[in-house]
Design a protein around this motif. Structure first.
Motif, PDB file in Angstrom:
ATOM      1  N   HIS A  34       0.795  -1.237   0.000  1.00  0.00           N
ATOM      2  CA  HIS A  34       0.000   0.000   0.000  1.00  0.00           C
ATOM      3  C   HIS A  34       0.822   1.279   0.000  1.00  0.00           C
ATOM      4  CE1 HIS A  34      -3.884  -1.990   0.526  1.00  0.00           C
ATOM      5  NE2 HIS A  34      -3.212  -2.871   1.255  1.00  0.00           N
ATOM      6  N   PHE A  35       2.113   1.207  -0.188  1.00  0.00           N
ATOM      7  CA  PHE A  35       2.942   2.393  -0.054  1.00  0.00           C
ATOM      8  C   PHE A  35       3.732   2.705  -1.327  1.00  0.00           C
ATOM      9  CE2 PHE A  35       2.343   0.637   4.204  1.00  0.00           C
ATOM     10  CZ  PHE A  35       1.694   1.709   4.794  1.00  0.00           C
ATOM     11  N   HIS A  36       3.042   2.726  -2.454  1.00  0.00           N
ATOM     12  CA  HIS A  36       3.681   2.976  -3.753  1.00  0.00           C
ATOM     13  C   HIS A  36       4.549   4.234  -3.721  1.00  0.00           C
ATOM     14  CE1 HIS A  36       4.225   3.594  -8.046  1.00  0.00           C
ATOM     15  NE2 HIS A  36       3.761   4.819  -7.867  1.00  0.00           N
ATOM     16  N   GLY A  37       4.041   5.311  -3.149  1.00  0.00           N
ATOM     17  CA  GLY A  37       4.786   6.571  -3.110  1.00  0.00           C
ATOM     18  C   GLY A  37       6.131   6.445  -2.412  1.00  0.00           C
ATOM     19  N   LEU A  38       6.217   5.529  -1.464  1.00  0.00           N
ATOM     20  CA  LEU A  38       7.459   5.321  -0.715  1.00  0.00           C
ATOM     21  C   LEU A  38       8.360   4.261  -1.353  1.00  0.00           C
ATOM     22  CD1 LEU A  38       5.939   5.211   2.880  1.00  0.00           C
ATOM     23  CD2 LEU A  38       7.042   7.158   1.774  1.00  0.00           C
ATOM     24  N   THR A  39       7.763   3.277  -2.011  1.00  0.00           N
ATOM     25  CA  THR A  39       8.537   2.131  -2.483  1.00  0.00           C
ATOM     26  C   THR A  39       8.925   2.179  -3.955  1.00  0.00           C
ATOM     27  OG1 THR A  39       6.523   0.862  -2.941  1.00  0.00           O
ATOM     28  CG2 THR A  39       7.510   0.625  -0.729  1.00  0.00           C
ATOM     29  N   HIS A  40       8.191   2.911  -4.772  1.00  0.00           N
ATOM     30  CA  HIS A  40       8.467   2.832  -6.210  1.00  0.00           C
ATOM     31  C   HIS A  40       9.832   3.391  -6.629  1.00  0.00           C
ATOM     32  CE1 HIS A  40       7.003   7.029  -6.681  1.00  0.00           C
ATOM     33  NE2 HIS A  40       7.725   7.015  -7.791  1.00  0.00           N
ATOM     34  N   PRO A  41      10.437   4.346  -5.907  1.00  0.00           N
ATOM     35  CA  PRO A  41      11.767   4.783  -6.336  1.00  0.00           C
ATOM     36  C   PRO A  41      12.799   3.646  -6.330  1.00  0.00           C
ATOM     37  CG  PRO A  41      10.817   6.425  -4.880  1.00  0.00           C
ATOM     38  CD  PRO A  41       9.925   5.213  -4.817  1.00  0.00           C
ATOM     39  N   ARG A  42      12.771   2.793  -5.316  1.00  0.00           N
ATOM     40  CA  ARG A  42      13.721   1.683  -5.278  1.00  0.00           C
ATOM     41  C   ARG A  42      13.403   0.662  -6.376  1.00  0.00           C
ATOM     42  NH1 ARG A  42      17.803   0.438  -2.472  1.00  0.00           N
ATOM     43  NH2 ARG A  42      17.296   1.902  -0.811  1.00  0.00           N
ATOM     44  N   VAL A  43      12.123   0.403  -6.603  1.00  0.00           N
ATOM     45  CA  VAL A  43      11.731  -0.518  -7.688  1.00  0.00           C
ATOM     46  C   VAL A  43      12.210   0.049  -9.026  1.00  0.00           C
ATOM     47  CG1 VAL A  43       9.763  -1.541  -8.915  1.00  0.00           C
ATOM     48  CG2 VAL A  43       9.745  -1.421  -6.405  1.00  0.00           C
ATOM     49  N   ALA A  44      11.996   1.339  -9.244  1.00  0.00           N
ATOM     50  CA  ALA A  44      12.434   1.980 -10.489  1.00  0.00           C
ATOM     51  C   ALA A  44      13.954   1.913 -10.633  1.00  0.00           C
ATOM     52  CB  ALA A  44      11.957   3.429 -10.538  1.00  0.00           C
ATOM     53  N   MET A  45      14.667   2.181  -9.553  1.00  0.00           N
ATOM     54  CA  MET A  45      16.130   2.133  -9.622  1.00  0.00           C
ATOM     55  C   MET A  45      16.616   0.714  -9.924  1.00  0.00           C
ATOM     56  SD  MET A  45      19.122   2.705  -6.841  1.00  0.00           S
ATOM     57  CE  MET A  45      18.773   1.066  -6.267  1.00  0.00           C
ATOM     58  N   ASN A  46      16.026  -0.274  -9.268  1.00  0.00           N
ATOM     59  CA  ASN A  46      16.430  -1.665  -9.528  1.00  0.00           C
ATOM     60  C   ASN A  46      16.151  -2.054 -10.980  1.00  0.00           C
ATOM     61  OD1 ASN A  46      17.381  -2.035  -6.919  1.00  0.00           O
ATOM     62  ND2 ASN A  46      15.469  -2.925  -6.181  1.00  0.00           N
ATOM     63  N   ASN A  47      15.014  -1.633 -11.502  1.00  0.00           N
ATOM     64  CA  ASN A  47      14.708  -1.907 -12.916  1.00  0.00           C
ATOM     65  C   ASN A  47      15.681  -1.171 -13.833  1.00  0.00           C
ATOM     66  OD1 ASN A  47      12.563  -3.685 -12.534  1.00  0.00           O
ATOM     67  ND2 ASN A  47      11.059  -2.033 -12.444  1.00  0.00           N
ATOM     68  N   ALA A  48      16.013   0.061 -13.502  1.00  0.00           N
ATOM     69  CA  ALA A  48      16.950   0.839 -14.315  1.00  0.00           C
ATOM     70  C   ALA A  48      18.314   0.150 -14.371  1.00  0.00           C
ATOM     71  CB  ALA A  48      17.077   2.261 -13.777  1.00  0.00           C
ATOM     72  N   VAL A  49      18.769  -0.355 -13.231  1.00  0.00           N
ATOM     73  CA  VAL A  49      20.052  -1.071 -13.171  1.00  0.00           C
ATOM     74  C   VAL A  49      19.966  -2.368 -13.981  1.00  0.00           C
ATOM     75  CG1 VAL A  49      21.590  -2.344 -11.601  1.00  0.00           C
ATOM     76  CG2 VAL A  49      20.777  -0.054 -10.988  1.00  0.00           C
ATOM     77  N   ARG A  50      18.828  -3.015 -13.903  1.00  0.00           N
ATOM     78  CA  ARG A  50      18.646  -4.300 -14.606  1.00  0.00           C
ATOM     79  C   ARG A  50      18.682  -4.135 -16.121  1.00  0.00           C
ATOM     80  NH1 ARG A  50      13.256  -8.083 -14.237  1.00  0.00           N
ATOM     81  NH2 ARG A  50      14.024  -9.726 -15.607  1.00  0.00           N
ATOM     82  N   TYR A  51      18.068  -3.054 -16.630  1.00  0.00           N
ATOM     83  CA  TYR A  51      17.902  -2.917 -18.078  1.00  0.00           C
ATOM     84  C   TYR A  51      18.848  -1.930 -18.753  1.00  0.00           C
ATOM     85  CZ  TYR A  51      13.620  -5.569 -17.377  1.00  0.00           C
ATOM     86  OH  TYR A  51      12.716  -6.546 -17.045  1.00  0.00           O
ATOM     87  N   PHE A  52      19.487  -1.045 -17.986  1.00  0.00           N
ATOM     88  CA  PHE A  52      20.294   0.020 -18.577  1.00  0.00           C
ATOM     89  C   PHE A  52      21.610   0.186 -17.823  1.00  0.00           C
ATOM     90  CE2 PHE A  52      15.814   0.993 -19.194  1.00  0.00           C
ATOM     91  CZ  PHE A  52      15.761   1.103 -20.574  1.00  0.00           C
ATOM     92  N   HIS A  53      22.578   0.760 -18.495  1.00  0.00           N
ATOM     93  CA  HIS A  53      23.824   1.133 -17.828  1.00  0.00           C
ATOM     94  C   HIS A  53      23.617   2.536 -17.267  1.00  0.00           C
ATOM     95  CE1 HIS A  53      28.001   1.650 -16.884  1.00  0.00           C
ATOM     96  NE2 HIS A  53      27.966   2.813 -17.497  1.00  0.00           N
ATOM     97  N   ILE A  54      23.582   2.646 -15.943  1.00  0.00           N
ATOM     98  CA  ILE A  54      23.413   3.959 -15.325  1.00  0.00           C
ATOM     99  C   ILE A  54      24.510   4.176 -14.291  1.00  0.00           C
ATOM    100  CG2 ILE A  54      20.927   4.051 -15.757  1.00  0.00           C
ATOM    101  CD1 ILE A  54      20.478   3.471 -12.784  1.00  0.00           C
TER     102      ILE A  54
END
Length: 189
Positions: free
Chosen positions: A111-131
């Motif tokens: 229930h805490f998308h606003g708090l948790t989605h930055p880490r999910v986004a960062m993990n996905n970014a690391v998984r799919y892109f060189h950042i």
């Protein structure tokens, strides 16, 4: 840290630009070759393209929202001589959470998308892109103060600003459409 001052006329141009997302649909950002040089690999990636299936705010897709945030961050950082490449790239990836946040809690119990989605986004970014580490920090901290630690860079604060600015403009545009619909002659009987 240097205080971010935006001239009144530039702020008004930004407000108008954020209210009208037709430039995203028309892909007007693709005319900016400097911007494209920074983000072409992300824009063309199938994972980034899949963000078109998720609504972010109002009727704006997550992909369109991220392009708006990215391009606004790029323009602000470039105008000030800051790291516009990192800003543009992190701006595109800041909401790479890859789910419909409107139904996520019901489907997962989280229930805490606003708090948790930055880490999910960062993990996905690391998984799919060189950042870079700087880009990781910018993605991870873009929801401050909801998340406890602020961005480490001025470019990170620009993403934070652009995200809130664009999000509010997207919601306001949707609300305006709804109000105009209600105010149409004959709607109220």
């Amino acid at each position: 840290m240097e205080k971010l001052r935006i001239p009144k006329e530039e702020l008004e141009r930004a407000r108008e630009w954020a209210r009208d997302e037709s430039w995203v649909r028309k892909k007007e950002y693709e005319r900016d070759l400097g911007y494209l040089a920074c983000v072409q690999d992300i824009l063309e990636h199938s994972v980034f393209q899949s963000m078109d299936q998720f609504i972010q705010h109002g009727s704006t897709t997550c992909k369109a929202h991220c392009i708006q945030v990215s391009y606004m961050t790029y323009k602000i950082c470039k105008a000030r001589g800051w790291d516009y490449v990192a800003g543009a790239r992190a701006g595109l990836l800041h909401d790479l959470f890859l789910y419909d946040w409107h139904t996520h809690a019901k489907e997962t119990g989280e229930h805490f998308h606003g708090l948790t989605h930055p880490r999910v986004a960062m993990n996905n970014a690391v998984r799919y892109f060189h950042i870079t580490d700087k880009e990781k920090d910018m993605i991870l901290r873009h929801m401050w103060p909801l998340t406890p630690i602020p961005p480490r860079s001025k470019e990170g604060f620009v993403i934070l600003y652009a995200d809130k600015f664009c999000g509010l403009a997207e919601v306001a545009t949707q609300m305006k459409k709804q109000v105009m619909l209600v105010l149409q002659p004959g709607h109220l009987g």
